[in-house]
Design a protein around this motif. Structure first.
Motif, mmCIF file in Angstrom:
data_model
loop_
_atom_site.group_PDB
_atom_site.id
_atom_site.type_symbol
_atom_site.label_atom_id
_atom_site.label_comp_id
_atom_site.label_asym_id
_atom_site.label_seq_id
_atom_site.Cartn_x
_atom_site.Cartn_y
_atom_site.Cartn_z
ATOM 1 N N PRO A 423 0.815 -1.475 0.146
ATOM 2 C CA PRO A 423 -0.295 -0.262 0.203
ATOM 3 C C PRO A 423 0.552 1.122 -0.118
ATOM 4 O O PRO A 423 0.473 1.897 -1.036
ATOM 5 N N THR A 427 1.468 3.948 -2.855
ATOM 6 C CA THR A 427 0.868 5.691 -2.493
ATOM 7 C C THR A 427 1.994 6.491 -3.674
ATOM 8 O O THR A 427 1.960 7.673 -4.265
ATOM 9 N N ILE A 650 -3.119 1.934 7.180
ATOM 10 C CA ILE A 650 -3.847 0.898 5.606
ATOM 11 C C ILE A 650 -5.111 0.911 6.216
ATOM 12 O O ILE A 650 -5.051 1.216 6.686
ATOM 13 N N ASP A 651 -5.509 0.631 4.996
ATOM 14 C CA ASP A 651 -6.872 0.820 5.526
ATOM 15 C C ASP A 651 -6.875 -1.001 5.345
ATOM 16 O O ASP A 651 -6.313 -1.631 5.465
ATOM 17 N N GLY A 652 -8.117 -0.436 6.894
ATOM 18 C CA GLY A 652 -8.213 -1.592 7.363
ATOM 19 C C GLY A 652 -7.226 -2.196 8.553
ATOM 20 O O GLY A 652 -7.239 -3.209 10.059
ATOM 21 N N CYS A 653 -6.658 -0.897 8.863
ATOM 22 C CA CYS A 653 -5.525 -1.488 9.925
ATOM 23 C C CYS A 653 -6.119 -1.100 11.140
ATOM 24 O O CYS A 653 -5.315 -1.745 12.492
ATOM 25 N N ASP A 667 -11.010 -10.632 0.631
ATOM 26 C CA ASP A 667 -10.340 -8.812 1.410
ATOM 27 C C ASP A 667 -9.512 -9.016 1.927
ATOM 28 O O ASP A 667 -8.476 -8.391 1.937
ATOM 29 N N ARG A 671 -4.808 -7.713 1.806
ATOM 30 C CA ARG A 671 -5.061 -6.757 2.511
ATOM 31 C C ARG A 671 -3.864 -7.174 3.350
ATOM 32 O O ARG A 671 -2.634 -6.788 3.697
#
Length: 745
Positions: A423, A427, A650-653, A667, A671
């Protein structure tokens, strides 16, 4: 392949317990449903665009202005493809920014049509460059002439170990055919509906048949790393599948100069097989030494000599008659650049490319390797703003430079290297493209990008000033290709393109001593020869002009004649001897896993590749076709309040990750897998590697991961809440700005 399809239980489901065979639908019906579920895309049937000019083709196939004109390299590539009498090797050498990728795709379309081929395979140096090329391939496919198959239904694949983490690729995954792919088919049974338990026991949705690991190369259009082409020369299981996938395509090899001595062994053998199979290959480079070019053509020619068939210009099932070879071109002069060279046998035809109106002149300066000197250089250069690229040859050196410059210039400094998790790496890549790409609509007033070789090639970015560690001259030229790449307003102090070479403590020493990290990466020999050539070049003029000076500089460094002042000779001779020993060792290691040469006396493909098995896993294969220690990869996570979580930011951290059980949502698994990071190479050597792996297996084994294909066999680097860890006598830390660090306490 037919046997593989027939034995696929997703297409021909097993009968659930308690259901008799008498309830099955007729065989013809089951076969029809299976074929519908398989949903193989229609083949690509290219039509040679003979009636269109290069300008028209360029405008139709690529996103360019309406009045854009094809560049000389693109015109020359089309001419070469249209005149090549049979499948062969085409090497395009031209400066960065000249449109070599577009030239290769235009040539590939013509070659595929002329020789009855049904696909294109593009190979690049790294996963990052392959991901970027995948987007360009999709755009190109959308512009191809209508042959009855929608571009969205074409067979395509992304081939590298992290393809499943690419969001664009994942978005293209279609779940089977008209009625979906399932191991349970309620139409295949009569009587009562199956129970929920029966459904749950056998229900599974899978990817398209061609997405399987061993079948992926069969897709019509593929983008992958160079490893995927080198696998043609690696003794491994399922090798016939790889050869079958390559045999019906045009192959494009980008940045072919990036292949080292070890990989060259596989590259030359893979080219032999391409020549034998009648596979046209288009190789691209901005900086290719003539000796490397000669070896590539010779390898392809050896393969051509083993062809059992006439020219593979198959049209409607017929093989075209052989075409007589043209007279070879004039010998290629050392100073010939840019140039296209082609071969389909022992002779090589060369066609110098007409001089492009584009010229780039860069002033070269030498500076001491000192932090204070670097800060002073940047301070004076950026007085009115500007964007600078600082290239270091190792991650550790880049991280140290970033920390020092960040303390002086603050948020204007950004770090790029390969030791970020997915991730954060994505970025960084997106930031680099949007700020410094061709459009540059978000270009900052002032920026300092500290980077490793990730910024060296296959990136269309434009900076105002380059400060780089000493590297072999071809790689220096690649880095210079990021300078003043597009016309745009620049600060007054940065109107002239400048490259400042550092990474040497004292340029007046006899001879200069490159920093140890650079020697570890490139060896001392090429670094000293580059330093000698720069010194000689400066005696004439302090600038490098592309394309005029490129060929001569490369040939001087990679030649075998003496360079530098007489007092350097003893050091250069010692470095050359060490380089020769190192190259011999690498070649010897590579040959241990090399597939046999193609032969003209065999009858079946299985005979050609029946040479034993040394590797049976794609990731291990990637390690085999690339030299070096066995790199250790881990998935970086953190433990917070006794629970496992993704890294901060991070998304969902904030979600708690499962550690036990046998079910993991896709999913969540994706991740987690995206946080894979490679540890420093030296940690994969000897007793230190053994101790580290023992510790990782003890503290980084997560039971829940073993049930999911994306995580099975992976080990975790479990950092604490502050994202630090001491393990096996080493201190690890991770930060979104600096990536993974590893230090001895």
């Amino acid at each position: 392949t037919c046997d593989w399809i027939a034995s696929d239980h997703h297409l021909f489901p097993l009968v659930p317990n308690g259901v008799g065979f008498e309830g099955l639908a007729p065989t013809d019906d089951r076969l029809e449903r299976a074929w519908r579920r398989l949903d193989l895309p229609g083949p690509w049937c290219p039509v040679e665009p003979m009636g269109q000019s290069p300008d028209e083709l360029l405008r139709e196939r690529f996103t360019v202005p309406a009045d854009a004109q094809a560049r000389t390299v693109q015109v020359a590539a089309l001419d070469a493809a249209r005149s090549m009498p049979e499948p062969g090797l085409m090497i395009i050498e031209a400066p960065t920014g000249e449109g070599k990728t577009e030239a290769a795709l235009l040539a590939a379309e013509v070659l595929a049509s002329r020789f009855g081929l049904g696909g294109v395979a593009i190979h690049l140096p790294t996963t990052a460059t392959a991901d970027a090329m995948f987007e360009r391939l999709l755009d190109w496919l959308d512009t191809l002439p209508d042959d009855g198959v929608s571009s969205h239904d074409r067979s395509l694949n992304l081939l590298h170990g992290r393809a499943h983490l690419n969001p664009t690729f994942r978005s293209l995954d279609h779940l089977g055919g008209a009625d979906g792919i399932s191991t349970f088919d309620d139409e295949a049974f009569s009587g009562d509906e199956p129970s929920p338990r029966q459904v749950a026991a056998v229900l599974a949705v899978v990817e398209s048949w061609l997405r399987g690991r061993h079948k992926a190369s069969l897709a019509d259009f593929t983008v992958g790393t160079i490893d995927q082409f080198l696998f043609l020369a690696l003794r491994s299981k399922f090798l016939p599948m790889r050869h079958l996938g390559a045999a019906r395509k045009v192959v494009v090899l980008d940045e072919v100069h990036a292949v080292d001595a070890y990989m060259s062994v596989y590259l030359e053998r893979a080219l032999e097989w391409a020549g034998s199979l009648g596979v046209p290959v288009v190789a691209l480079s901005a900086t290719l030494p003539s000796g490397h070019r000669t070896k590539l053509h010779e390898a392809y020619g050896r393969g051509v000599s083993t062809r059992r068939f006439a020219t593979p210009g198959r049209r409607r099932g017929r093989w075209a008659a052989p075409v007589s070879s043209p007279a070879p071109g004039a010998p290629l002069a050392v100073s010939t650049y840019p140039v296209i060279s082609t071969s389909h046998g022992p002779d090589v035809a060369t066609a110098p490319i007409a001089s492009s109106p584009r010229r780039s002149t860069t002033r070269i300066e030498l500076a001491a390797d000192d932090d204070d000197v670097l800060v002073a250089l940047l301070g004076s250069a950026l007085v009115d703003g500007g964007c600078v690229l600082v290239v270091r040859n190792t991650v550790t050196r880049a991280q140290a430079t970033y920390a020092m410059l960040r303390a002086r210039f603050g948020d204007d400094v950004r770090l790029m290297h390969s030791r970020f998790v997915g991730p954060h790496r994505s970025t960084n890549d997106e930031w680099l493209r949007t700020r410094f790409g061709p459009d540059g609509d978000q270009r900052p007033h002032r920026a300092i990008i500290v980077a490793t070789q990730v910024a060296e090639q296959s990136l269309d970015i434009d900076l105002d000033l380059l400060i780089t560690d000493l590297a072999p001259v071809d790689l220096l030229l690649q880095r210079i290709g990021r300078l003043h790449r597009h016309p745009r307003p620049r600060p007054a102090a940065l109107q002239e393109a400048r490259c400042i070479v550092v990474g040497v403590d004292d340029w007046e020493a006899t001879p200069p001593a490159p920093v140890p990290g650079s020697v570890m990466v490139y060896g001392k020999h090429l670094l000293l020869r580059t330093a000698a050539v720069l010194r000689t070049h400066f005696a004439k003029h302090p600038t490098i002009t592309a394309p005029d000076d490129v060929a001569e500089l490369i040939e001087d460094v990679y030649g075998d004649w003496p360079l530098g002042p007489p007092e350097w000779s003893r050091s250069l001779e010692a470095a050359q001897a060490q380089d020769a020993r190192t190259r011999a060792q690498r070649v010897s290691r590579a040959q241990g896993h090399l597939v046999e040469k193609p032969r003209a006396d065999v009858q079946m493909l299985a005979d050609w590749v029946g040479v034993g098995v040394s590797v049976d896993h794609d990731e291990r294969g990637a390690a085999t076709v690339r030299d070096g220690e066995d790199a250790i990869e881990v998935i970086a996570v953190r433990r917070v309040d006794g629970t496992l979580r993704l890294l901060d930011g991070i998304d969902g951290c904030n979600e708690v990750l499962p550690e036990t059980g046998s079910s993991m949502p896709d999913d969540v698994a994706l991740r987690i897998a995206a946080c894979t990071v490679r540890l420093p190479g030296y940690l994969g050597i000897g007793a230190r590697a053994d101790a580290l792996l023992d510790a990782l297996e003890k503290y980084g084994f997560v039971e829940a991961w073993q049930s999911h294909p994306h995580l099975r066999g992976r080990l975790a680097l479990v950092l604490d809440e502050s994202q630090r860890l001491e393990l096996a006598g080493l201190q690890f830390s991770y930060d979104a700005l600096t990536g993974l660090k590893c230090e001895a306490p």
